[in-house]
Design an enzyme around this catalytic site. Structure first.
Site, mmCIF file in Angstrom:
data_model
loop_
_atom_site.group_PDB
_atom_site.id
_atom_site.type_symbol
_atom_site.label_atom_id
_atom_site.label_comp_id
_atom_site.label_asym_id
_atom_site.label_seq_id
_atom_site.Cartn_x
_atom_site.Cartn_y
_atom_site.Cartn_z
ATOM 1 N N LYS A 127 -66.714 58.985 49.406
ATOM 2 C CA LYS A 127 -65.584 59.894 49.348
ATOM 3 C C LYS A 127 -64.459 59.231 50.125
ATOM 4 O O LYS A 127 -64.638 58.839 51.284
ATOM 5 C CB LYS A 127 -65.946 61.240 49.984
ATOM 6 C CG LYS A 127 -64.810 62.261 50.020
ATOM 7 C CD LYS A 127 -64.524 62.854 48.659
ATOM 8 C CE LYS A 127 -63.458 63.951 48.756
ATOM 9 N NZ LYS A 127 -63.203 64.596 47.462
ATOM 10 N N GLU A 151 -64.796 58.820 45.101
ATOM 11 C CA GLU A 151 -64.119 60.055 44.705
ATOM 12 C C GLU A 151 -62.898 60.250 45.582
ATOM 13 O O GLU A 151 -62.978 60.193 46.814
ATOM 14 C CB GLU A 151 -65.043 61.268 44.827
ATOM 15 C CG GLU A 151 -64.352 62.551 44.376
ATOM 16 C CD GLU A 151 -65.216 63.797 44.481
ATOM 17 O OE1 GLU A 151 -64.662 64.903 44.304
ATOM 18 O OE2 GLU A 151 -66.427 63.670 44.737
#
Length: 226
Positions: free
Chosen positions: A39, A108
Protein backbone atom coordinates in the site's frame (compact mmCIF):
# COMPACT_ATOMS: atom_id res chain seq x y z
CA UNK A 1 11.29 -5.09 -13.35
CA UNK A 2 7.53 -5.40 -13.87
CA UNK A 3 5.48 -3.31 -11.50
CA UNK A 4 1.92 -2.05 -11.37
CA UNK A 5 0.10 0.66 -9.45
CA UNK A 6 -3.65 0.36 -8.97
CA UNK A 7 -4.99 3.92 -9.01
CA UNK A 8 -8.51 5.30 -8.99
CA UNK A 9 -10.56 8.32 -9.92
CA UNK A 10 -11.46 8.90 -6.25
CA UNK A 11 -11.63 7.20 -2.87
CA UNK A 12 -13.87 4.13 -2.42
CA UNK A 13 -14.02 3.35 -6.14
CA UNK A 14 -12.82 -0.27 -5.97
CA UNK A 15 -9.02 -0.15 -5.93
CA UNK A 16 -8.84 -2.65 -3.08
CA UNK A 17 -11.18 -5.11 -4.79
CA UNK A 18 -9.09 -4.98 -7.96
CA UNK A 19 -5.83 -5.25 -6.02
CA UNK A 20 -6.92 -8.23 -3.93
CA UNK A 21 -8.44 -9.94 -6.98
CA UNK A 22 -5.12 -9.66 -8.83
CA UNK A 23 -3.17 -11.01 -5.85
CA UNK A 24 -5.64 -13.89 -5.42
CA UNK A 25 -5.31 -14.72 -9.11
CA UNK A 26 -1.51 -14.61 -9.02
CA UNK A 27 -1.33 -16.85 -5.96
CA UNK A 28 -3.71 -19.34 -7.59
CA UNK A 29 -2.23 -19.55 -11.08
CA UNK A 30 1.35 -18.36 -10.71
CA UNK A 31 4.10 -18.79 -8.14
CA UNK A 32 2.85 -17.14 -4.93
CA UNK A 33 6.34 -16.13 -3.80
CA UNK A 34 7.05 -14.13 -6.96
CA UNK A 35 4.65 -11.27 -6.17
CA UNK A 36 5.04 -8.56 -3.55
CA UNK A 37 2.20 -6.31 -2.41
CA UNK A 38 2.38 -2.80 -0.98
CA UNK A 39 0.00 0.00 0.00
CA UNK A 40 1.60 3.28 -1.08
CA UNK A 41 0.49 4.97 2.14
CA UNK A 42 -2.43 4.41 4.51
CA UNK A 43 -4.48 6.64 6.77
CA UNK A 44 -6.78 4.94 9.24
CA UNK A 45 -7.30 1.20 9.05
CA UNK A 46 -8.46 -1.04 6.24
CA UNK A 47 -6.33 -2.18 3.34
CA UNK A 48 -3.21 -3.35 5.14
CA UNK A 49 -5.28 -5.26 7.65
CA UNK A 50 -7.29 -6.88 4.85
CA UNK A 51 -4.09 -7.91 3.02
CA UNK A 52 -2.82 -9.67 6.12
CA UNK A 53 -6.13 -11.43 6.68
CA UNK A 54 -6.51 -12.65 3.10
CA UNK A 55 -3.01 -13.59 2.00
CA UNK A 56 0.08 -15.46 3.12
CA UNK A 57 2.90 -13.39 1.68
CA UNK A 58 6.61 -14.19 1.80
CA UNK A 59 7.66 -10.54 2.11
CA UNK A 60 8.48 -8.95 5.49
CA UNK A 61 5.20 -7.80 7.17
CA UNK A 62 6.40 -4.22 7.56
CA UNK A 63 6.72 -3.83 3.78
CA UNK A 64 2.96 -4.17 3.24
CA UNK A 65 2.24 -0.68 4.60
CA UNK A 66 5.54 1.17 5.05
CA UNK A 67 3.89 4.40 6.23
CA UNK A 68 0.59 4.66 8.13
CA UNK A 69 -1.30 7.34 10.02
CA UNK A 70 -4.13 6.79 12.51
CA UNK A 71 -6.36 9.64 11.33
CA UNK A 72 -8.54 8.58 8.32
CA UNK A 73 -8.15 11.77 6.28
CA UNK A 74 -5.84 12.98 3.49
CA UNK A 75 -2.19 12.20 4.38
CA UNK A 76 -0.93 15.79 4.78
CA UNK A 77 -3.84 16.58 7.09
CA UNK A 78 -3.33 13.35 9.06
CA UNK A 79 0.38 14.08 9.40
CA UNK A 80 -0.28 17.62 10.61
CA UNK A 81 -2.80 16.44 13.20
CA UNK A 82 -0.43 13.77 14.50
CA UNK A 83 2.63 16.02 14.48
CA UNK A 84 4.48 13.74 12.07
CA UNK A 85 6.29 14.09 8.77
CA UNK A 86 5.42 12.16 5.60
CA UNK A 87 8.61 10.21 4.96
CA UNK A 88 8.34 9.32 1.28
CA UNK A 89 11.97 8.23 1.39
CA UNK A 90 10.95 5.32 3.59
CA UNK A 91 8.17 4.36 1.18
CA UNK A 92 10.55 4.56 -1.79
CA UNK A 93 13.18 2.46 -0.01
CA UNK A 94 10.56 -0.18 0.80
CA UNK A 95 9.47 -0.25 -2.83
CA UNK A 96 13.08 -0.64 -3.96
CA UNK A 97 13.63 -3.56 -1.57
CA UNK A 98 10.57 -5.30 -3.02
CA UNK A 99 11.61 -4.61 -6.60
CA UNK A 100 15.02 -6.12 -5.94
CA UNK A 101 13.60 -9.29 -4.40
CA UNK A 102 10.39 -10.03 -6.31
CA UNK A 103 9.70 -10.38 -10.05
CA UNK A 104 6.39 -8.51 -9.77
CA UNK A 105 5.42 -5.71 -7.38
CA UNK A 106 1.78 -4.66 -7.03
CA UNK A 107 1.04 -1.35 -5.32
CA UNK A 108 -2.33 0.04 -4.28
CA UNK A 109 -2.58 3.83 -4.30
CA UNK A 110 -4.74 5.95 -2.00
CA UNK A 111 -7.69 8.12 -2.97
CA UNK A 112 -7.74 9.31 -6.57
CA UNK A 113 -4.98 10.33 -8.95
CA UNK A 114 -5.39 13.92 -7.78
CA UNK A 115 -5.38 13.05 -4.07
CA UNK A 116 -2.61 14.74 -2.07
CA UNK A 117 0.19 12.59 -0.70
CA UNK A 118 2.07 15.57 0.75
CA UNK A 119 1.37 19.30 0.75
CA UNK A 120 3.12 19.49 -2.63
CA UNK A 121 2.61 16.14 -4.37
CA UNK A 122 -0.39 14.12 -5.57
CA UNK A 123 -0.70 10.40 -6.23
CA UNK A 124 -0.24 11.16 -9.93
CA UNK A 125 3.00 13.05 -9.21
CA UNK A 126 4.45 10.16 -7.16
CA UNK A 127 3.45 7.54 -9.74
CA UNK A 128 5.04 9.56 -12.52
CA UNK A 129 8.24 10.32 -10.62
CA UNK A 130 8.64 6.64 -9.73
CA UNK A 131 8.01 5.64 -13.38
CA UNK A 132 5.23 3.24 -12.40
CA UNK A 133 2.88 1.52 -14.81
CA UNK A 134 -0.71 2.03 -13.70
CA UNK A 135 -4.27 0.81 -14.18
CA UNK A 136 -7.13 3.24 -13.51
CA UNK A 137 -10.15 1.95 -11.57
CA UNK A 138 -13.39 3.78 -12.41
CA UNK A 139 -16.65 3.35 -10.45
CA UNK A 140 -19.77 2.54 -12.43
CA UNK A 141 -21.97 5.49 -11.51
CA UNK A 142 -23.47 8.65 -12.93
CA UNK A 143 -20.64 11.10 -13.63
CA UNK A 144 -18.06 8.39 -14.24
CA UNK A 145 -17.33 9.55 -17.79
CA UNK A 146 -16.29 13.04 -16.70
CA UNK A 147 -14.23 11.65 -13.81
CA UNK A 148 -12.47 9.26 -16.14
CA UNK A 149 -11.63 11.90 -18.74
CA UNK A 150 -10.32 14.27 -16.05
CA UNK A 151 -8.14 11.62 -14.42
CA UNK A 152 -6.71 10.45 -17.74
CA UNK A 153 -5.92 14.06 -18.60
CA UNK A 154 -4.09 14.43 -15.27
CA UNK A 155 -2.16 11.22 -15.91
CA UNK A 156 -1.06 12.47 -19.31
CA UNK A 157 -0.11 15.85 -17.89
CA UNK A 158 2.41 14.21 -15.54
CA UNK A 159 3.39 11.58 -18.14
CA UNK A 160 2.07 8.64 -16.13
CA UNK A 161 1.86 5.42 -18.13
CA UNK A 162 -1.76 4.24 -17.87
CA UNK A 163 -2.17 0.74 -19.30
CA UNK A 164 -5.95 0.84 -19.31
CA UNK A 165 -9.15 1.20 -17.32
CA UNK A 166 -11.07 -1.23 -15.11
CA UNK A 167 -14.73 -0.50 -14.37
CA UNK A 168 -15.95 -1.44 -10.90
CA UNK A 169 -19.51 -1.93 -9.67
CA UNK A 170 -19.50 -0.91 -6.01
CA UNK A 171 -23.23 -1.61 -5.81
CA UNK A 172 -25.71 -3.86 -7.68
CA UNK A 173 -26.53 -2.34 -11.07
CA UNK A 174 -28.51 -3.26 -14.16
CA UNK A 175 -27.10 -3.77 -17.65
CA UNK A 176 -28.84 -0.57 -18.69
CA UNK A 177 -27.14 1.40 -15.92
CA UNK A 178 -23.79 -0.10 -16.88
CA UNK A 179 -24.18 0.95 -20.51
CA UNK A 180 -25.59 4.39 -19.63
CA UNK A 181 -23.12 5.36 -16.90
CA UNK A 182 -19.92 3.82 -18.30
CA UNK A 183 -20.36 3.22 -22.05
CA UNK A 184 -17.24 1.37 -23.07
CA UNK A 185 -16.99 2.63 -26.65
CA UNK A 186 -17.42 6.25 -25.58
CA UNK A 187 -14.88 6.04 -22.76
CA UNK A 188 -12.35 4.36 -25.03
CA UNK A 189 -12.94 6.98 -27.71
CA UNK A 190 -12.53 9.89 -25.29
CA UNK A 191 -9.48 8.52 -23.45
CA UNK A 192 -7.75 6.45 -26.16
CA UNK A 193 -7.27 3.75 -23.52
CA UNK A 194 -8.61 0.19 -23.48
CA UNK A 195 -11.23 -1.00 -21.02
CA UNK A 196 -9.55 -4.01 -19.41
CA UNK A 197 -12.73 -5.42 -17.91
CA UNK A 198 -15.61 -4.82 -15.53
CA UNK A 199 -15.68 -5.97 -11.91
CA UNK A 200 -19.20 -6.99 -10.80
CA UNK A 201 -20.63 -6.07 -7.42
CA UNK A 202 -18.96 -8.19 -4.76
CA UNK A 203 -21.02 -8.50 -1.54
CA UNK A 204 -18.17 -10.26 0.30
CA UNK A 205 -14.76 -8.73 -0.49
CA UNK A 206 -13.06 -11.54 1.44
CA UNK A 207 -14.31 -14.33 -0.86
CA UNK A 208 -11.00 -15.41 -2.42
CA UNK A 209 -12.60 -17.80 -4.90
CA UNK A 210 -14.80 -14.99 -6.19
CA UNK A 211 -11.80 -12.66 -6.32
CA UNK A 212 -9.94 -15.16 -8.48
CA UNK A 213 -12.95 -15.46 -10.78
CA UNK A 214 -13.21 -11.67 -11.07
CA UNK A 215 -9.55 -11.35 -12.07
CA UNK A 216 -9.90 -14.21 -14.56
CA UNK A 217 -12.53 -12.20 -16.42
CA UNK A 218 -10.22 -9.19 -16.80
CA UNK A 219 -7.63 -8.74 -19.56
CA UNK A 220 -5.11 -10.33 -17.26
CA UNK A 221 -2.28 -10.63 -19.77
CA UNK A 222 -2.45 -6.91 -20.57
CA UNK A 223 -2.56 -6.04 -16.88
CA UNK A 224 0.45 -8.15 -15.93
CA UNK A 225 2.52 -7.40 -19.04
CA UNK A 226 5.33 -4.90 -19.17
Amino acid sequence: MPNLLIVGTDTDVGKTVVTTALVAYWQTYRSPNTLALMKLLQTGTGDGELYRELFELSQPPETLVPLQFKTPVAPPIAADREGRAIDLGKVWQTYQILVQNYPFVLIEALGGLGSPVTHELTVADIASQWHLNAVLVVPVKLGAIAQTVANVALARQVKLNLKGIILNCSQPITEEQLSDWTPIDLIQSLTHLPILGTVPYLPNPKDKNKLVQIASNLNIEKIFSL
